[in-house]
Write a protein that holds these residues in place. Structure first.
Motif, PDB file in Angstrom:
ATOM      1  N   SER A   2       0.789  -1.252   0.005  1.00  0.00           N
ATOM      2  CA  SER A   2      -0.047  -0.024  -0.131  1.00  0.00           C
ATOM      3  C   SER A   2       0.904   1.320   0.020  1.00  0.00           C
ATOM      4  O   SER A   2       0.329   2.375  -0.544  1.00  0.00           O
ATOM      5  CB  SER A   2      -1.024  -0.011   1.115  1.00  0.00           C
ATOM      6  OG  SER A   2      -0.174   0.051   2.378  1.00  0.00           O
ATOM      7  N   GLU A   6      -0.290   4.182  -2.497  1.00  0.00           N
ATOM      8  CA  GLU A   6      -0.584   5.751  -1.914  1.00  0.00           C
ATOM      9  C   GLU A   6       0.494   6.844  -2.519  1.00  0.00           C
ATOM     10  O   GLU A   6       0.022   7.884  -2.688  1.00  0.00           O
ATOM     11  CB  GLU A   6      -0.464   5.626  -0.297  1.00  0.00           C
ATOM     12  CG  GLU A   6      -1.406   4.889   0.289  1.00  0.00           C
ATOM     13  CD  GLU A   6      -1.353   4.859   1.989  1.00  0.00           C
ATOM     14  OE1 GLU A   6      -0.579   5.562   2.451  1.00  0.00           O
ATOM     15  OE2 GLU A   6      -2.232   4.147   2.357  1.00  0.00           O
ATOM     16  N   TRP A   9      -0.594   8.394  -5.771  1.00  0.00           N
ATOM     17  CA  TRP A   9      -1.623   9.576  -6.176  1.00  0.00           C
ATOM     18  C   TRP A   9      -0.705  11.019  -6.358  1.00  0.00           C
ATOM     19  O   TRP A   9      -0.579  11.757  -5.613  1.00  0.00           O
ATOM     20  CB  TRP A   9      -2.593   9.752  -4.940  1.00  0.00           C
ATOM     21  CG  TRP A   9      -3.287   8.536  -4.632  1.00  0.00           C
ATOM     22  CD1 TRP A   9      -3.336   7.540  -4.068  1.00  0.00           C
ATOM     23  CD2 TRP A   9      -4.641   8.342  -5.370  1.00  0.00           C
ATOM     24  NE1 TRP A   9      -4.198   6.703  -4.086  1.00  0.00           N
ATOM     25  CE2 TRP A   9      -5.011   7.045  -4.812  1.00  0.00           C
ATOM     26  CE3 TRP A   9      -5.415   9.048  -6.312  1.00  0.00           C
ATOM     27  CZ2 TRP A   9      -6.284   6.382  -5.393  1.00  0.00           C
ATOM     28  CZ3 TRP A   9      -6.626   8.413  -6.663  1.00  0.00           C
ATOM     29  CH2 TRP A   9      -6.897   7.344  -6.145  1.00  0.00           C
ATOM     30  N   HIS A  42     -11.780   4.296  -2.334  1.00  0.00           N
ATOM     31  CA  HIS A  42     -12.391   4.502  -1.200  1.00  0.00           C
ATOM     32  C   HIS A  42     -11.504   5.139  -0.135  1.00  0.00           C
ATOM     33  O   HIS A  42     -11.904   6.138   0.439  1.00  0.00           O
ATOM     34  CB  HIS A  42     -13.097   3.052  -0.471  1.00  0.00           C
ATOM     35  CG  HIS A  42     -14.396   2.972  -1.369  1.00  0.00           C
ATOM     36  ND1 HIS A  42     -15.582   3.394  -1.041  1.00  0.00           N
ATOM     37  CD2 HIS A  42     -14.718   1.772  -2.282  1.00  0.00           C
ATOM     38  CE1 HIS A  42     -16.587   2.930  -1.717  1.00  0.00           C
ATOM     39  NE2 HIS A  42     -16.098   1.896  -2.269  1.00  0.00           N
ATOM     40  N   ALA A  43     -10.349   4.499  -0.076  1.00  0.00           N
ATOM     41  CA  ALA A  43      -9.509   5.209   1.072  1.00  0.00           C
ATOM     42  C   ALA A  43      -9.016   6.767   0.698  1.00  0.00           C
ATOM     43  O   ALA A  43      -8.903   7.545   1.509  1.00  0.00           O
ATOM     44  CB  ALA A  43      -8.304   4.404   1.123  1.00  0.00           C
ATOM     45  N   LYS A  44      -9.126   6.891  -0.734  1.00  0.00           N
ATOM     46  CA  LYS A  44      -8.407   8.327  -1.033  1.00  0.00           C
ATOM     47  C   LYS A  44      -9.634   9.129  -0.919  1.00  0.00           C
ATOM     48  O   LYS A  44      -9.789  10.528  -0.379  1.00  0.00           O
ATOM     49  CB  LYS A  44      -8.098   8.131  -2.430  1.00  0.00           C
ATOM     50  CG  LYS A  44      -7.480   9.689  -2.821  1.00  0.00           C
ATOM     51  CD  LYS A  44      -6.502  10.378  -1.878  1.00  0.00           C
ATOM     52  CE  LYS A  44      -5.211  10.049  -2.299  1.00  0.00           C
ATOM     53  NZ  LYS A  44      -4.200  10.967  -1.270  1.00  0.00           N
ATOM     54  N   ALA A  46     -12.107   8.961   1.354  1.00  0.00           N
ATOM     55  CA  ALA A  46     -12.326   9.192   2.698  1.00  0.00           C
ATOM     56  C   ALA A  46     -11.265  10.000   3.159  1.00  0.00           C
ATOM     57  O   ALA A  46     -11.390  11.033   4.080  1.00  0.00           O
ATOM     58  CB  ALA A  46     -12.216   7.850   3.438  1.00  0.00           C
ATOM     59  N   GLU A  47      -9.961   9.951   2.687  1.00  0.00           N
ATOM     60  CA  GLU A  47      -8.951  10.872   3.224  1.00  0.00           C
ATOM     61  C   GLU A  47      -9.148  12.434   2.641  1.00  0.00           C
ATOM     62  O   GLU A  47      -9.097  13.352   3.412  1.00  0.00           O
ATOM     63  CB  GLU A  47      -7.583  10.543   2.548  1.00  0.00           C
ATOM     64  CG  GLU A  47      -6.545  11.219   2.910  1.00  0.00           C
ATOM     65  CD  GLU A  47      -5.161  10.766   2.226  1.00  0.00           C
ATOM     66  OE1 GLU A  47      -4.270  11.744   1.549  1.00  0.00           O
ATOM     67  OE2 GLU A  47      -4.891   9.569   1.940  1.00  0.00           O
ATOM     68  N   LEU A  48      -9.888  12.431   1.544  1.00  0.00           N
ATOM     69  CA  LEU A  48      -9.980  14.054   1.087  1.00  0.00           C
ATOM     70  C   LEU A  48     -11.472  14.304   1.669  1.00  0.00           C
ATOM     71  O   LEU A  48     -12.051  15.437   1.454  1.00  0.00           O
ATOM     72  CB  LEU A  48     -10.117  13.717  -0.557  1.00  0.00           C
ATOM     73  CG  LEU A  48      -8.931  13.336  -1.278  1.00  0.00           C
ATOM     74  CD1 LEU A  48      -9.307  13.245  -2.696  1.00  0.00           C
ATOM     75  CD2 LEU A  48      -7.969  14.519  -1.088  1.00  0.00           C
ATOM     76  N   GLY A  49     -12.361  13.524   2.493  1.00  0.00           N
ATOM     77  CA  GLY A  49     -13.316  13.834   3.235  1.00  0.00           C
ATOM     78  C   GLY A  49     -14.752  13.917   1.987  1.00  0.00           C
ATOM     79  O   GLY A  49     -15.636  14.645   2.399  1.00  0.00           O
TER      80      GLY A  49
END
Length: 56
Positions: A2, A6, A9, A42-44, A46-49
């Motif tokens: 991961s 990450e 990006w 999904h993780a990105k 969530a990270e960006l709100g």
């Protein structure tokens, strides 16, 4: 790994992700267009709100 995913990006990729989210594109389609796993998308988001579209 991961860590590598990450680090991949870029600013342009994040901008594409934001644009698709605004257009209501599903995370599954985003993952195909960005050549990333659905989990990574999904993780990105969530990270960006950003709440992904729940169309289906």
């Amino acid at each position: 790994m991961s860590e590598t995913a990450e680090a991949g990006w870029t600013f342009e990729t994040v901008q594409q992700l934001r644009a698709m989210a605004r257009e209501g594109v599903s995370p599954e389609v985003m993952s195909l267009k960005l050549k990333r796993s659905v989990t990574a998308v999904h993780a990105k988001l969530a990270e960006l709100g950003i709440t992904p579209s729940a169309k289906g």
